[in-house]
Write an enzyme that holds these catalytic residues in place. Structure first.
Site, PDB file in Angstrom:
ATOM      1  N   CYS A 344     124.359  16.439  73.121  1.00 30.04           N
ATOM      2  CA  CYS A 344     124.965  17.760  72.961  1.00 30.04           C
ATOM      3  C   CYS A 344     125.802  18.231  74.158  1.00 30.04           C
ATOM      4  CB  CYS A 344     123.922  18.805  72.574  1.00 30.04           C
ATOM      5  SG  CYS A 344     122.241  18.450  73.072  1.00 30.04           S
ATOM      6  N   ARG A 373     115.330   8.207  76.590  1.00 33.65           N
ATOM      7  CA  ARG A 373     114.360   9.209  77.001  1.00 33.65           C
ATOM      8  C   ARG A 373     113.129   8.489  77.521  1.00 33.65           C
ATOM      9  NH1 ARG A 373     114.601  13.215  71.696  1.00 33.65           N
ATOM     10  NH2 ARG A 373     116.859  13.528  71.777  1.00 33.65           N
ATOM     11  N   GLN A 391     121.255   7.900  67.968  1.00 37.18           N
ATOM     12  CA  GLN A 391     121.202   8.920  66.939  1.00 37.18           C
ATOM     13  C   GLN A 391     122.480   8.904  66.115  1.00 37.18           C
ATOM     14  OE1 GLN A 391     120.756  12.293  69.650  1.00 37.18           O
ATOM     15  NE2 GLN A 391     118.686  12.600  68.862  1.00 37.18           N
ATOM     16  N   ASP A 393     124.175  11.354  65.481  1.00 37.03           N
ATOM     17  CA  ASP A 393     124.160  12.734  65.938  1.00 37.03           C
ATOM     18  C   ASP A 393     125.432  13.459  65.512  1.00 37.03           C
ATOM     19  OD1 ASP A 393     123.070  14.882  67.182  1.00 37.03           O
ATOM     20  OD2 ASP A 393     123.378  14.169  69.227  1.00 37.03           O
ATOM     21  N   HIS A 395     127.374  17.598  65.997  1.00 36.93           N
ATOM     22  CA  HIS A 395     127.287  19.008  66.365  1.00 36.93           C
ATOM     23  C   HIS A 395     128.375  19.770  65.644  1.00 36.93           C
ATOM     24  CE1 HIS A 395     124.995  17.059  69.592  1.00 36.93           C
ATOM     25  NE2 HIS A 395     124.224  18.101  69.416  1.00 36.93           N
ATOM     26  N   LYS A 475     114.718  25.540  63.569  1.00 42.48           N
ATOM     27  CA  LYS A 475     115.238  24.250  63.127  1.00 42.48           C
ATOM     28  C   LYS A 475     114.664  23.831  61.791  1.00 42.48           C
ATOM     29  CE  LYS A 475     111.949  21.537  65.868  1.00 42.48           C
ATOM     30  NZ  LYS A 475     111.803  20.539  66.925  1.00 42.48           N
ATOM     31  N   HIS A 521     122.961  21.554  65.978  1.00 40.75           N
ATOM     32  CA  HIS A 521     122.614  20.144  66.221  1.00 40.75           C
ATOM     33  C   HIS A 521     122.168  19.598  64.876  1.00 40.75           C
ATOM     34  CE1 HIS A 521     121.961  20.954  70.634  1.00 40.75           C
ATOM     35  NE2 HIS A 521     121.677  22.144  70.161  1.00 40.75           N
TER      36      HIS A 521
END
Length: 649
Positions: A344, A373, A391, A393, A395, A475, A521
């Site tokens: 992000c 991570r 991911q 991912d 946004h 979320k 997200h």
RNA sequence: GCUGCUGUAGCUCAGUGGUAGAGCGCGUCAUUGGUAAUGACGAGGUCGGGAGUUCAAUUCUCCCCAGCAGCACCA
């Protein structure tokens, strides 16, 4: 005495004295019912046979045939019987809590010595003894203080703490069977003999924190499963065996998909077969996202701490980050970087390049973003929970007014993808404001409502997880289940007004002034690693044809058919089907067995007959039958089947 | 990270205070077979890493690493 009217399931109503118990009622109906009865449902509440009924009500008396109620009671009584068995074997063990869970129960104990496997056997034996005693279960309501004094005197500190943490000062329910006693809401069976002695099993011991708090004592938790009859137990154990065969770690090895090793814990070494699945899935997602109006970007892996300080990760997430210090020559101090744990902040950097207009919103930015991570060692699990992952991912930069619509669009998108990938059963959870949070109550109200409305508009039910949201916003979690019933969050959608603020994202509004966008997200698969793990378990390794890493093996039956086998392979490859020839000097039985175990969806056997007729003998995975078809036919058929779902008409 | 368990050949596993074994797989040879294992022979292991006890450690003890189950974590 006052009279009450109780209505039975067949519609008949009878008058009783107020305070009558289900046991009294059953005894009034028949001796055998009085013996067989286990509990009652009184106005939708599950009642113990001993509890007094004080008002007019609908009533149903249960026996072991009412599986739902019977299982709950059997499991609950097993928890008590096990706790009693443990305290009879080791009187200094302190009891805590023991709830019913899916398929069974657990009970947490405080004991200095660990429970061994032999201990479990001894406990099981003792439990059977207790069951055979057929001790009747007795219950009383006690004043709070009396209960506290009682447990203090009996040196059961956890019970005292439990009572003290129960709000209000209502009296508490106490239960006994034999001399053994526990604090419990109930209901319970009439006597210990109602628990079937051959339908439960102690499964495992593991540590568990007192009250789920890692700062408090580590207790020992014993898990058990129980059913209303021994067939239930047998079926359950068989199901566990079957589930173990679907384990992605086992299949990953058997199908030669990936491996992991000590030098890189939580990191996946993808083998050609596994990487094929990965890239096919990625290609598919890229096409779907392109169609879904996303722009794809790619951002750095290693980023200076300055950005992480600005984003807040440095203060809040540092212990989960891989930190990279570079000692450059002549540099006054070391450059401190971190591998990105999330994409992000980088996406905001892309957004921040150049002025954005309200006309650019919503801006859907996607990245197949590799993240690292430093997950706690005990959290890792195969490829489902890893330290290095990618991911899918994205946004979405948008205005508050656009959130609801974007939510609906995303849920529709996710539902389509999950359907394409063969998932029928998935659930949605809405996590709402946690205690520690930023932002005004109004903005939380608005955000939670927008998510709820968005998902409703898409036509899905959801479950609310109170207080489980991120500190910056609520979320949605999209949850899939693995082979042995563990839930994994895959997709997600989170509303975040915080990060755009911290990293100063803005756009020019209709009014000519600068405004702060919101950031959503979102991930559909979550991570490729986790999703592929789930995918393998869901399909037990038998992936749909378009995703199967090895789609077709052409196996020759005799050496003289080898060239022909190769020719068939070429014909399939020419149309994009992943085919390989197996011309090893082995019998056809051997080849069929090996490729079946390898989960190859189609085996084409070719012998002299096929060479002469220009045909193949086609066999589908899981089928015992084979079919003779021409080369043209099989090529046409498999070519169509090899197309990803989004490429079919 | 915490509690407990586990770590022996490529894989699945047996075993022992005197430096190891099976099946499958792998290699060679024979065999040309019709839909879930053809046969014979052969190669292959510093018993997770380190330290200690011992005449001697894969085996016993301690530390570390990794994996498994659960808990905690997963802004």
């Amino acid at each position: 005495m006052a009279q009450i009217s109780l209505t039975f399931p067949d519609g008949t109503a009878r008058e009783y004295d107020a305070g009558v118990t289900a046991a009294d009622i059953a005894a009034g109906i028949s001796n055998s019912l009085a013996k067989k009865a286990i509990s009652a449902t009184v106005n939708d509440q599950h009642y113990d046979m001993q509890w007094p009924i004080t008002e007019d009500a609908q009533i149903a008396i249960h026996t072991m045939k009412d599986t739902a109620q019977a299982e709950e009671l059997v499991r609950h009584d097993c928890a008590h019987i096990m706790a009693r068995a443990v305290q009879e074997l080791w009187p200094d063990v302190k009891v805590t809590i023991g709830p019913v869970i899916k398929d069974g129960w657990y009970y947490d104990f405080d004991r200095t010595e660990p429970f061994s496997t032999e201990d479990l056997t001894a406990i099981e034996k003792k439990m059977k003894e207790i069951i055979n005693k057929r001790d009747s279960v007795r219950t009383e309501i006690w004043e709070r203080q009396r209960a506290i004094d009682f447990y203090t005197a009996n040196d059961e500190p956890y019970k005292v703490e439990l009572i003290e943490s129960i709000p209000g000062d209502e009296p508490l329910r106490m239960y006994w069977h034999g001399d053994w006693q526990d604090l419990c809401r109930g209901p319970h069976l009439q006597h210990t003999g109602q628990v079937p002695g051959d339908a439960f099993k102690l499964m495992s011991v593991a540590g568990a924190y007192w009250r789920g708090d890692s700062d408090r004592a580590m207790l020992q938790r014993i898990y058990g499963v129980a059913f209303t009859g021994k067939d239930g137990l047998k079926k359950h154990l068989h199901m566990l065996e079957e589930a173990a065969k679907r384990d992605h770690r086992k299949l990953g090895k058997e199908m030669n998909l990936f491996h992991m090793q000590e030098e890189a814990p939580g990191m996946v070494f993808w083998h050609p077969n596994g990487w094929r699945i990965y890239t096919l899935l990625q290609d598919y997602m890229r096409r779907r996202q392109d169609k879904g109006g996303y722009v794809e970007v790619n951002t750095p892996q290693v980023v200076n701490r300055k950005l992480w300080e600005a984003s807040g990760h440095w203060d809040n997430y540092q212990e989960n980050m891989f930190i990279v210090e570079v000692d450059e020559d002549h540099a006054r101090e070391k450059a401190v970087n971190a591998l990105k744990p999330m994409n992000c902040p980088c996406h905001i950097q892309v957004f921040n390049q150049g002025l954005k207009s309200y006309r650019d919103l919503p801006l859907r930015m996607a990245e197949f973003g590799s993240c690292n991570r430093y997950e706690p060692s005990g959290a890792m699990h195969g490829i489902m929970r890893v330290r290095g992952f990618t991911q899918d991912d994205g946004h979405i930069f948008c205005t508050e007014a656009q959130v609801e619509e974007e939510t609906k669009i995303f849920v529709d998108f996710l539902a389509l993808v999950y359907k394409d990938l063969g998932f029928e059963n998935w659930s949605v959870k809405l996590s709402t404001r946690p205690e520690k949070r930023v932002g005004s109550e109004e903005s939380w109200d608005q955000a939670e409502e927008a998510l709820a409305n968005g998902i409703k508009a898409a036509g899905y039910d959801f479950e609310i997880q109170e207080g489980e949201g991120a500190f910056y916003g609520p979320k949605l979690e999209f949850v899939l289940t693995d082979a042995i019933g563990r839930d994994w969050q895959c997709g997600t959608l989170q509303i975040d007004p915080n990060l755009p603020e911290r990293l100063d994202a803005s756009y020019i509004g209709e009014d000519g002034a600068r405004h702060r966008p919101l950031m959503l997200h979102r991930a559909t698969l979550g991570s490729f690693e986790r999703f592929i793990g789930i995918l393998i378990e869901e399909h037990a390794g038998k992936l749909p044809f378009w995703l199967a890493p090895r789609q077709v093996v052409v196996a020759s039956i005799v050496t003289d058919a080898n060239d022909y086998a190769q020719e068939v392979v070429e014909a399939l490859r020419a149309v994009g089907v992943r085919a390989e020839a197996d011309i090893r000097n082995e019998k056809i039985n051997y080849k069929v067995r090996e490729h079946s175990l390898g989960k190859v969806p189609v085996i084409l056997a070719v012998g002299m007959k096929e060479v002469e007729d220009r045909t193949v003998s086609a066999r589908r995975l899981g089928s015992k039958q084979s079919q003779i078809v021409t080369i043209d036919e099989i090529v046409t058929e498999l070519r169509a089947e090899a197309l990803a779902p989004d490429l079919r008409d």
